[in-house]
Design a protein around this motif. Structure first.
Motif: not given
Length: 288
Positions: A114-120, A203-209
């Motif tokens: 769910l966290l990954t979904g929010v980040a993506v 962008a996705v990897l920075r948001s996930l971090e």
């Protein structure tokens, strides 16, 4: 200079100029830094499944937290319930990351997809200008011609006692004639401002971090980290009539009313019962 043989066109990284290859060295320069989450990044030309490959490396001690494996093409990618995930080479982003959420109780690890979904979703909105909604627990939805379509998915799997591998697949430049099923979509079909995969991946990897750091700093507490609120705000399942297909063949029909502290979707049935669902396949029903 001898021209390449036509039979080699599929293997030629430049065979589709609208879909240039990713530059692994440039991505590493942008993302791998001292003190950051991402510790290594590899771009493979073709693989069966980045999740399978990275989980094997983690299990062997060959990859630690922050390892990222990206594939230009997957031919055995998997979603939930072992559904296949395939797409033309370089038409999307297919990658997995290794995480070791030390300090977070194992019972809270269920929040990782769910966290990954929010980040993506956050990254896609900011970078591609595409409003991305989340279908519980792990689908990424975009709007194409006024219709809700699945453009991506997330799969989290344990990789040993202290590690999780999270796989992410996003259809980026997939054309209408290339869609695997009628209900699929892509960023391009949703009118994305950019379909440059390197830009989207960064962008996705920075948001996930960022989101992973907040969640881990809060010991995985979804409320304290802001994750529970953010997920609820972006979840297209909430407020909808749904049918949950549960393990064992049982199903529940009702309205999805909340996501609880364990990341479960809570369904209010016609009998007045509120039942939390932690595992199963949820179908959005059309209201009459």
């Amino acid at each position: 200079m001898t021209p390449p043989d036509a039979s080699d066109a599929h293997d030629n990284r430049w065979s589709d100029l609208d879909r240039p290859p990713l530059n692994g060295a440039a991505l590493r320069r942008a993302l791998v830094r001292a003190g950051g989450l991402w510790t290594e990044l590899e771009v493979a030309q073709r693989t069966g499944s980045t999740n399978t490959d990275l989980a094997a490396r983690v299990a062997k001690g060959e990859a630690g937290e922050g390892a990222v494996l990206v594939a230009e093409e997957q031919n055995a990618g998997r979603g939930r319930l072992d559904r296949r995930w395939t797409a033309p080479a370089r038409s999307g982003l297919f990658f997995s990351v290794a995480l070791r959420p030390t300090g977070v109780p194992v019972e809270r690890w269920g929040w990782l997809p769910l966290l990954t979904g929010v980040a993506v979703a956050t990254a896609l909105a900011r970078t591609a200008g595409v409003d991305t909604a989340l279908k519980w627990p792990n689908d990424l939805l975009v709007t194409v011609d006024g219709e809700e379509r699945k453009a991506g998915g997330i799969l989290a799997e344990r990789a040993g006692p202290d590690a999780v591998v999270v796989g992410i697949g996003v259809n980026v430049s997939l054309r209408a004639e290339e869609l695997p099923v009628p209900g699929a979509g892509s960023l391009a079909l949703a009118g994305a401002a950019t379909t440059d995969r390197a830009t989207v991946l960064r962008a996705v990897l920075r948001s996930l971090e960022d989101w992973y750091g907040r969640w881990r700093d809060a010991s995985g507490d979804p409320a304290a980290s802001g994750l529970q609120e953010a997920y609820a705000a972006g979840c297209a399942t909430l407020g909808r009539a749904v049918r949950a297909e549960l393990p064992g063949g049982r199903s529940i029909v009702g309205e999805a009313v909340a996501v609880d502290g364990h990341g479960r979707i809570v369904i209010a049935t016609r009998d007045g019962v509120q039942e939390p669902v932690g595992a199963g396949d949820v179908v959005h029903l059309r209201t009459v």
